[in-house]
Design a protein around this motif. Structure first.
Motif, short mmCIF file in Angstrom:
data_model
loop_
_atom_site.label_atom_id
_atom_site.label_comp_id
_atom_site.label_asym_id
_atom_site.label_seq_id
_atom_site.Cartn_x
_atom_site.Cartn_y
_atom_site.Cartn_z
N SER A 1 -10.43 -54.58 17.93
CA SER A 1 -10.84 -55.95 18.24
C SER A 1 -11.31 -56.66 16.96
O SER A 1 -12.08 -56.10 16.18
N ASP B 1 -15.26 -48.38 26.50
CA ASP B 1 -14.90 -47.51 25.38
C ASP B 1 -15.82 -46.29 25.32
O ASP B 1 -16.73 -46.12 26.16
N SER C 1 -20.99 -56.68 25.46
CA SER C 1 -21.52 -55.92 24.34
C SER C 1 -22.08 -56.85 23.26
O SER C 1 -21.31 -57.44 22.49
N PHE D 1 -11.98 -48.72 18.26
CA PHE D 1 -12.68 -48.00 19.33
C PHE D 1 -11.71 -47.09 20.07
O PHE D 1 -10.48 -47.21 19.97
N GLN E 1 -19.42 -49.33 25.91
CA GLN E 1 -19.36 -50.79 25.90
C GLN E 1 -18.26 -51.27 26.85
O GLN E 1 -17.20 -50.64 26.94
N SER F 1 -15.90 -55.31 20.92
CA SER F 1 -16.51 -53.98 20.98
C SER F 1 -17.60 -53.86 19.93
O SER F 1 -17.78 -54.74 19.09
N THR G 1 -16.86 -60.09 26.77
CA THR G 1 -17.56 -58.86 26.42
C THR G 1 -18.93 -58.83 27.07
O THR G 1 -19.54 -59.87 27.32
#
Length: 255
Positions: free
Chosen positions: A227, A150, A182, A244, A154, A239, A180
Motif C-alpha cells: 500500500s 494483515d 489502522s 504486508f 490491521q 496498512s 483503513t
C-alpha cells in the motif's frame, strides 16, 4: 344574557343562566370543563410559561413534558440512526466489528443501501487464490467490498464500484474508494485527478494509481500486499507498513 361553565371537582358541572328573573341551574353531564375568554386563555398560558414556574418545577424536581421530550429525543434519534446503518449479513464477519460495519455503511454508494451484505468470498472458505476470487464474482451485478486483515492485525480494504475481473486496463467509477481502520477509521474517496480505479489480471489486483504507485496491491496468491499513497484517492498508506502479509480476506456483495 351570558353563559359560563363552572368547575365543581368530584361533582357534576352546572351551567348557569343569568336573566331578568335571576339565576337558574341546569345540570349537564360534563365534568371539569372551564370556558373562558380568549384573553383569559392567553393570560393563563403565559402564566404557565413564566420562568418563575420553570424554576419552581426544577426546585421541586418536577419534570415537564417539554423537558422529558428534550431528554428523550437525542438517545432515540441516535438509536434510530444506529439501526438504519446496521445491515443484515448473510454470515457473521470474522474481520469487522459491528461498529466498524456501521461506519463503513455510511460511506457506501446509495444504490447499496437497504440490501443485505452477502459474503461471496472468504479465504477461510475459498482458499487463497486470485483465480478463485475472480470465479466467485461471476454473475454479480453489484459493488463489492473487500476487507483485508494483515499479519499485524490491521484491517483495511476497498469498495469497488463493480465486481472484480481480469481486465486489460483500469475500470470502475468514482464510487470506488479505499479505507483503513489502522489506527483510526478513514475513508479515501476519488480525488478526480485520474481514473485509475481498479485493475485486475491473473497475477495481481490493484486499486488506484498515479506516480507509479497503487493505493492497494495484492499478488496472485493473495499472500503478499502493498500500500502506498496515490493520486486517485489521495490516501496515505492503508496498512501499518507499506509491505504486508495477508492473513484473511472477505468480499461482500450487496444483493
Amino acid at each position: 344574557m351570558i353563559w359560563c361553565n363552572l368547575i365543581c371537582p368530584g361533582k357534576e358541572m352546572s351551567r348557569l343562566w343569568y336573566g331578568k328573573k335571576g339565576r337558574r341551574h341546569q345540570p349537564i353531564n360534563h365534568k371539569y370543563t372551564l370556558v373562558v375568554s380568549v384573553a383569559e386563555y392567553h393570560r393563563r398560558i403565559d402564566a404557565l410559561n413564566t420562568e418563575e414556574l420553570r424554576t419552581l418545577c426544577r426546585r421541586l424536581q418536577i419534570t415537564t413534558r417539554e423537558d422529558l421530550n428534550s431528554k428523550q429525543v437525542a438517545p432515540v434519534k441516535a438509536d434510530l440512526e444506529s439501526e438504519s446503518f446496521r445491515p443484515n449479513l448473510s454470515d457473521p464477519s470474522e474481520l469487522l466489528l459491528p461498529d466498524q460495519i456501521e461506519k463503513l455503511t455510511k460511506h457506501l454508494p446509495p444504490r447499496t443501501i437497504g440490501y443485505p451484505w452477502t459474503l461471496v468470498y472468504g479465504t477461510g472458505k475459498h482458499g487463497t487464490s486470485l483465480k478463485t476470487l475472480y470465479r466467485t464474482m461471476t454473475g454479480l451485478d453489484t459493488p463489492v467490498l473487500m476487507v483485508i486483515k494483515d499479519s499485524d492485525g490491521q484491517v483495511f480494504g476497498a469498495l469497488a464500484s463493480e465486481p472484480f475481473k481480469v481486465s486489460d486496463g483500469f475500470y470502475g467509477t468514482g464510487e470506488t474508494f479505499v479505507f483503513t481502520f489502522s489506527p483510526e477509521f478513514e475513508v479515501f474517496k476519488w480525488t478526480g485527478d485520474n481514473m485509475f480505479f481498479i485493475k485486475g489480471d491473473m497475477d495481481s489486483l490493484a486499486f488506484g494509481g498515479g506516480g507509479g504507485e497503487f493505493a492497494l496491491w495484492l499478488d496472485g496468491d493473495l499472500y503478499h500486499g502493498r500500500s502506498h499513497s496515490c493520486k486517485t484517492f489521495g490516501n496515505h498508506t492503508l496498512s501499518k507498513k507499506e509491505d504486508f502479509f495477508i492473513q484473511d480476506i472477505e468480499i461482500w456483495a450487496f444483493e
